[in-house]
Scaffold this active site. Structure first.
Site, PDB file in Angstrom:
ATOM      1  N   LEU A 110      -6.473   4.029   2.187  1.00 22.41           N
ATOM      2  CA  LEU A 110      -6.190   5.456   2.343  1.00 22.41           C
ATOM      3  C   LEU A 110      -5.235   5.619   3.517  1.00 22.41           C
ATOM      4  O   LEU A 110      -5.487   5.106   4.607  1.00 22.41           O
ATOM      5  CB  LEU A 110      -7.490   6.233   2.610  1.00 22.41           C
ATOM      6  CG  LEU A 110      -7.335   7.723   2.939  1.00 22.41           C
ATOM      7  CD1 LEU A 110      -6.726   8.483   1.760  1.00 22.41           C
ATOM      8  CD2 LEU A 110      -8.697   8.327   3.308  1.00 22.41           C
ATOM      9  N   ILE A 141      -7.504   1.617   6.327  1.00 24.87           N
ATOM     10  CA  ILE A 141      -6.707   2.777   6.699  1.00 24.87           C
ATOM     11  C   ILE A 141      -5.250   2.323   6.818  1.00 24.87           C
ATOM     12  O   ILE A 141      -4.940   1.392   7.561  1.00 24.87           O
ATOM     13  CB  ILE A 141      -7.194   3.392   8.020  1.00 24.87           C
ATOM     14  CG1 ILE A 141      -8.680   3.770   7.926  1.00 24.87           C
ATOM     15  CG2 ILE A 141      -6.342   4.608   8.375  1.00 24.87           C
ATOM     16  CD1 ILE A 141      -9.018   4.748   6.828  1.00 24.87           C
ATOM     17  N   LYS A 142      -4.372   2.997   6.075  1.00 21.57           N
ATOM     18  CA  LYS A 142      -2.956   2.635   6.087  1.00 21.57           C
ATOM     19  C   LYS A 142      -2.257   3.329   7.249  1.00 21.57           C
ATOM     20  O   LYS A 142      -2.317   4.555   7.393  1.00 21.57           O
ATOM     21  CB  LYS A 142      -2.285   3.024   4.772  1.00 21.57           C
ATOM     22  CG  LYS A 142      -2.687   2.161   3.599  1.00 21.57           C
ATOM     23  CD  LYS A 142      -1.970   2.567   2.317  1.00 21.57           C
ATOM     24  CE  LYS A 142      -0.568   2.017   2.243  1.00 21.57           C
ATOM     25  NZ  LYS A 142       0.030   2.242   0.897  1.00 21.57           N
ATOM     26  N   ILE A 143      -1.587   2.527   8.056  1.00 21.87           N
ATOM     27  CA  ILE A 143      -0.823   3.016   9.197  1.00 21.87           C
ATOM     28  C   ILE A 143       0.583   2.454   9.082  1.00 21.87           C
ATOM     29  O   ILE A 143       0.750   1.241   8.878  1.00 21.87           O
ATOM     30  CB  ILE A 143      -1.458   2.563  10.526  1.00 21.87           C
ATOM     31  CG1 ILE A 143      -2.874   3.125  10.676  1.00 21.87           C
ATOM     32  CG2 ILE A 143      -0.598   2.990  11.715  1.00 21.87           C
ATOM     33  CD1 ILE A 143      -3.617   2.624  11.912  1.00 21.87           C
ATOM     34  N   ASN A 164      -4.322  -1.464   6.880  1.00 23.81           N
ATOM     35  CA  ASN A 164      -3.209  -1.827   6.011  1.00 23.81           C
ATOM     36  C   ASN A 164      -1.950  -1.292   6.686  1.00 23.81           C
ATOM     37  O   ASN A 164      -1.736  -0.080   6.724  1.00 23.81           O
ATOM     38  CB  ASN A 164      -3.405  -1.209   4.618  1.00 23.81           C
ATOM     39  CG  ASN A 164      -2.261  -1.501   3.664  1.00 23.81           C
ATOM     40  OD1 ASN A 164      -1.155  -1.811   4.064  1.00 23.81           O
ATOM     41  ND2 ASN A 164      -2.536  -1.369   2.376  1.00 23.81           N
TER      42      ASN A 164
END
Length: 368
Positions: A110, A141-143, A164
């Site tokens: 996400l 968690i996508k950063i 991610n």
């Protein structure tokens, strides 16, 4: 399905994730079938994917209408609905996550708001908030791997989040990301906290590189290198991965159970119709990596993909390709910066379009 070509890729220690999520794929059981039949081992999402999910069906209309009069902002409402979907997907993948090697796969990603791609503190704040709200061990968690977000990546890892790192196009930035990951693990270890349960991937984008570089190559009389730059960069990135996640510094973390950050091949749907639709899967099959592919690409590979261990072959050719590109005067770091800037915008636009759609549906409900 012993002869399933997608499933066969895992024999070479590469995991296939799906770069797509919506409610229909979960409601109909299709996602569960892909886990079983294709050996699917994870899901990634992004603002563009969610925008398509919201726009292409009425699946979210009832939930939006029910919250039309709430005090939630349109963005808060979006994340409430997205978190619900991510939880459901994570639950479907929990068996994969809790497999023979716990935490090796089974992750669902996400992303933080694309509006925060250049904001350090706001990114870490939202990353922590989303992590707590989703409340699933097998969520990432996508950063974005922008310069301002490197400290956020480090802080997220130090806080124990699975991360991610997305929007990577260049080798220098990728190596900076690996340092942020390792430093975050070292920070965590220094606080006396465990590092064994944390997973991370670095999403290296492929097809977008070739779409930008190929016309430059043609102008310089290097048409024979068309479609080769992204794959060559990916193989060089893998060499960096093997170097960084070895040696004394990494071994001190590995001794405490730390897992290396895997490279994830992203943007693997072919955008050039003259190129084979399975190209970015076939060319980079190799150990301890992930390929997140759109549904159409997975379907195509299942039908006519070729499974061979290709990632660690042709390394000399890859090096020669990058030298030729450089000698032609093409600055790949400048290319990566341009693609990052464009990538942020390409996520911002559907994100804003989705929020506008939510606002319109709320307004329509209030007027009834």
């Amino acid at each position: 399905m012993a002869d399933n070509k997608v499933k066969e890729i895992y024999n070479y220690r590469q995991s296939i994730w799906l770069d797509f999520i919506d409610r229909a794929i979960m409601r109909t059981g299709k996602l569960e079938r892909m886990i079983e039949d294709d050996g699917l081992r994870g899901v990634t999402s992004n603002p563009a994917i969610f925008e398509k999910a919201f726009a292409s069906s009425a699946d979210y209309d009832e939930d939006i209408s029910a919250r039309a009069d709430s005090e939630l902002s349109d963005e808060q409402l979006f994340y409430e609905l997205a978190i619900s979907d991510i939880r459901k997907a994570a639950d479907l993948f929990y068996g994969v996550y809790n497999g023979k090697v716990v935490g090796a796969d089974g992750f669902v990603s996400l992303e933080v708001s694309p509006e925060l791609a250049l904001e350090t503190e706001d990114t870490i704040s939202q990353a922590l908030d989303l992590w707590q709200r989703v409340d699933r061990k097998n969520v990432m968690i996508k950063i974005p791997g922008t310069k301002p977000c490197l400290p956020a990546i480090r802080k997220a890892i130090a806080a124990g989040l699975n991360v991610n790192v997305t929007l990577l196009f260049g080798l220098e930035r990728y190596e900076a990301v690996t340092d942020a990951i390792i430093t975050g693990l070292e920070d965590r270890l220094a606080k006396g906290e465990p590092v064994s349960g944390i997973a991370s991937v670095a999403s290296f984008f492929l097809s977008r590189i070739d779409i930008l570089v190929d016309p430059m190559l043609e102008e310089k009389g290097l048409k024979d290198l068309k479609g080769e730059t992204a794959i060559a960069l990916a193989k060089e990135a893998y060499a960096i991965y093997k170097r960084v996640f070895s040696g004394e510094r990494w071994q001190q973390l590995a001794d405490q159970g730390a897992k290396p950050q895997r490279l994830l091949w992203a943007s693997t749907g072919v955008k050039d119709t003259t190129v084979k639709d399975t190209k970015y899967v076939e060319a980079l099959i190799g150990p301890d990596t992930v390929n997140t592919a759109p549904l159409d690409t997975i379907n195509a590979f299942r039908d006519h993909g070729i499974v061979n261990p290709t990632l660690e072959s042709g390394l000399e050719t890859a090096g020669n390709t990058l030298r030729q590109v450089k000698n032609a005067g093409i600055d790949l770091e400048a290319v990566s910066q341009q693609l990052e800037t464009e990538g942020i915008q390409k996520f911002k636009e559907p994100y804003q379009k989705m929020l506008q759609a939510i606002a319109a549906k709320r307004k329509k409900k209030k007027e009834l």
